[in-house]
Scaffold this motif. Structure first.
Motif, PDB file in Angstrom:
ATOM      1  N   ARG A  52      26.829  24.839  33.292  1.00  0.00           N
ATOM      2  CA  ARG A  52      26.125  25.910  32.584  1.00  0.00           C
ATOM      3  C   ARG A  52      26.510  27.279  33.137  1.00  0.00           C
ATOM      4  O   ARG A  52      26.773  28.216  32.393  1.00  0.00           O
ATOM      5  N   GLN A  53      26.550  27.384  34.463  1.00  0.00           N
ATOM      6  CA  GLN A  53      26.920  28.651  35.070  1.00  0.00           C
ATOM      7  C   GLN A  53      28.362  29.028  34.742  1.00  0.00           C
ATOM      8  O   GLN A  53      28.660  30.187  34.452  1.00  0.00           O
ATOM      9  N   ALA A  54      29.234  28.039  34.777  1.00  0.00           N
ATOM     10  CA  ALA A  54      30.635  28.316  34.458  1.00  0.00           C
ATOM     11  C   ALA A  54      30.783  28.769  33.009  1.00  0.00           C
ATOM     12  O   ALA A  54      31.565  29.679  32.703  1.00  0.00           O
ATOM     13  N   SER A  60      30.813  35.761  29.825  1.00  0.00           N
ATOM     14  CA  SER A  60      30.773  37.126  30.352  1.00  0.00           C
ATOM     15  C   SER A  60      32.174  37.664  30.591  1.00  0.00           C
ATOM     16  O   SER A  60      32.459  38.838  30.320  1.00  0.00           O
ATOM     17  N   ILE A  61      33.070  36.805  31.081  1.00  0.00           N
ATOM     18  CA  ILE A  61      34.459  37.235  31.297  1.00  0.00           C
ATOM     19  C   ILE A  61      35.109  37.610  29.974  1.00  0.00           C
ATOM     20  O   ILE A  61      35.822  38.620  29.873  1.00  0.00           O
ATOM     21  N   SER A  62      34.860  36.820  28.935  1.00  0.00           N
ATOM     22  CA  SER A  62      35.413  37.133  27.616  1.00  0.00           C
ATOM     23  C   SER A  62      34.884  38.466  27.094  1.00  0.00           C
ATOM     24  O   SER A  62      35.631  39.277  26.542  1.00  0.00           O
ATOM     25  N   MET A 314      37.145  40.053  37.793  1.00  0.00           N
ATOM     26  CA  MET A 314      37.778  39.273  38.859  1.00  0.00           C
ATOM     27  C   MET A 314      36.736  38.536  39.699  1.00  0.00           C
ATOM     28  O   MET A 314      36.971  37.396  40.126  1.00  0.00           O
ATOM     29  N   ARG A 315      35.583  39.176  39.915  1.00  0.00           N
ATOM     30  CA  ARG A 315      34.534  38.516  40.692  1.00  0.00           C
ATOM     31  C   ARG A 315      34.001  37.296  39.940  1.00  0.00           C
ATOM     32  O   ARG A 315      33.803  36.226  40.536  1.00  0.00           O
ATOM     33  N   LEU A 316      33.788  37.435  38.640  1.00  0.00           N
ATOM     34  CA  LEU A 316      33.302  36.292  37.858  1.00  0.00           C
ATOM     35  C   LEU A 316      34.360  35.196  37.774  1.00  0.00           C
ATOM     36  O   LEU A 316      34.024  34.000  37.804  1.00  0.00           O
ATOM     37  N   GLN A 317      35.615  35.575  37.659  1.00  0.00           N
ATOM     38  CA  GLN A 317      36.686  34.566  37.630  1.00  0.00           C
ATOM     39  C   GLN A 317      36.742  33.797  38.941  1.00  0.00           C
ATOM     40  O   GLN A 317      36.934  32.574  38.945  1.00  0.00           O
ATOM     41  N   LEU A 323      33.143  27.349  41.262  1.00  0.00           N
ATOM     42  CA  LEU A 323      32.297  26.319  40.654  1.00  0.00           C
ATOM     43  C   LEU A 323      33.114  25.094  40.244  1.00  0.00           C
ATOM     44  O   LEU A 323      32.711  23.950  40.481  1.00  0.00           O
ATOM     45  N   LEU A 324      34.262  25.337  39.642  1.00  0.00           N
ATOM     46  CA  LEU A 324      35.111  24.216  39.217  1.00  0.00           C
ATOM     47  C   LEU A 324      35.618  23.429  40.420  1.00  0.00           C
ATOM     48  O   LEU A 324      35.652  22.182  40.392  1.00  0.00           O
TER      49      LEU A 324
END
Length: 361
Positions: A52-54, A60-62, A314-317, A323-324
């Motif tokens: 879910r977080q990913a 958000s990244i998109s 970049m932080r979210l990526q 997470l992955l």
């Protein structure tokens, strides 16, 4: 142990080694099975939450990427608007700004639980966009108003152009008056020479402004200096010729020509004052108001917004990648744990079999 307890043990099979081994095996198997179920349930919960977080972070990244693209489009549209406002309408700038607002609003509505700095960054971006919108409106107003866009144009329109028209009209009147007198060609030639010098003066002013825009040379200062030098030479010759014509008209008693020369003197003094103000305005840093707004206000804000968008993306990526990797590690640990449980159960059965064979049989 009483007889009652002994009978209970016998019924449960605990009175023999075989029964005890059986119950020990069943207990260990149930314990290990329960542990496996608990671990599997924990991994399933963690996997669901991480997924879910990913997913939220990917969305958000998109959206961040979309906002960054809108920002670059806006920057290109601003440059195109400055170069040619007729081809790039102000509404296009406003439309791109609104699209970027929608992207930031979507970001603001999305919550990233493991990144508290994300919401703060998005809030700053929303504030920056509002400020950028105000600056865009100032740029549009300045670019569409010639006096605001080029402050020197106000001096030209209010001070230089009217006086230039007065001088041109007086020179034309002198030419008409002297043209009627065919006996004296000397003053007529002087009047023609004055007109020539005046046309050169106006031409040098136009070239000076063109050089300030860098039309004829990359080195605008050098081009302007050359044009100013030529203008001063023609202006000196014009003054000298005007003085000579005025003296001859006074000697001949030609009051009409003398009045026109007086009019030219007055208008020329006002025109020269305007020209000096024009030079001061063209030489200063804020000679081109839209460029001042672009370089001092808009571009720094766009760069700041772009940096914030890139940093947040970049932080979210990095968080998504973490997470992955965490999911992969948990899956690997679960598989390793199941393998160890299977090995332990097999070992228990083998040891039990060997003990049964050795001690009982």
């Amino acid at each position: 142990m009483t007889g009652k307890h002994r009978r209970i043990w016998q019924r449960l099979g605990l009175g023999s080694y075989r029964g005890r081994y059986l119950w020990l095996t069943i207990s260990l198997s149930l314990l290990l099975a329960g542990l496996a179920i608990q671990v599997q349930q924990l991994v399933r919960v963690n996997t669901t939450e991480s997924t879910r977080q990913a997913g939220a972070q990917a969305a958000s990244i998109s959206t961040l990427t979309d906002a960054s693209q809108q920002l670059h489009r806006l920057k290109e549209a601003v440059l195109a608007f400055i170069l040619d406002p007729n081809r790039t309408e102000p509404e296009r700038l406003r439309q791109i700004s609104r699209q970027m607002k929608f992207s930031l609003d979507r970001l603001l509505s999305k919550h990233v639980d493991d990144d508290p700095d994300h919401q703060a960054t998005v809030a700053l971006l929303v504030t920056d966009r509002k400020k950028l919108q105000q600056q865009l409106e100032e740029l549009i107003a300045a670019r569409l108003d010639a006096n605001a866009w080029l402050p020197a144009s106000q001096v030209m329109n209010e001070q230089m152009v009217p006086q230039a028209s007065i001088i041109a009209g007086a020179l034309q009147d002198i030419d008409i008056l002297l043209n009627e007198d065919i006996t004296d060609k000397s003053m007529r030639l002087q009047a023609i020479e004055l007109q020539t010098h005046w046309q050169h003066i106006l031409g040098e002013v136009r070239l000076l402004i063109a050089n300030r825009f860098g039309i004829f040379s990359i080195d605008s200062v050098r081009g302007m200096t050359a044009r100013a030098r030529n203008l001063n030479e023609h202006l000196s010759a014009f003054r000298s010729g005007l003085q000579k014509l005025s003296q001859e008209a006074k000697a001949r008693g030609d009051d009409f020509v003398l009045d026109d020369t007086t009019t030219i003197y007055t208008a020329l003094n006002t025109w020269v004052k305007g020209y000096r103000r024009l030079r001061l305005l063209l030489d200063r840093d804020g000679w081109h108001q839209d460029l001042v707004l672009l370089e001092d206000e808009i571009n720094p804000l766009i760069e700041q917004m772009d940096q914030r968008l890139s940093t947040s993306r970049m932080r979210l990526q990095a968080n998504t990648q973490a997470l992955l990797l965490g999911l992969l590690n948990e899956g690997e640990q679960l598989a390793r744990g199941i393998g160890w449980l299977a090995a332990i159960l097999i070992g228990i059965f083998v040891l039990g079999y060997l003990a049964y064979q050795r001690w009982l049989l």
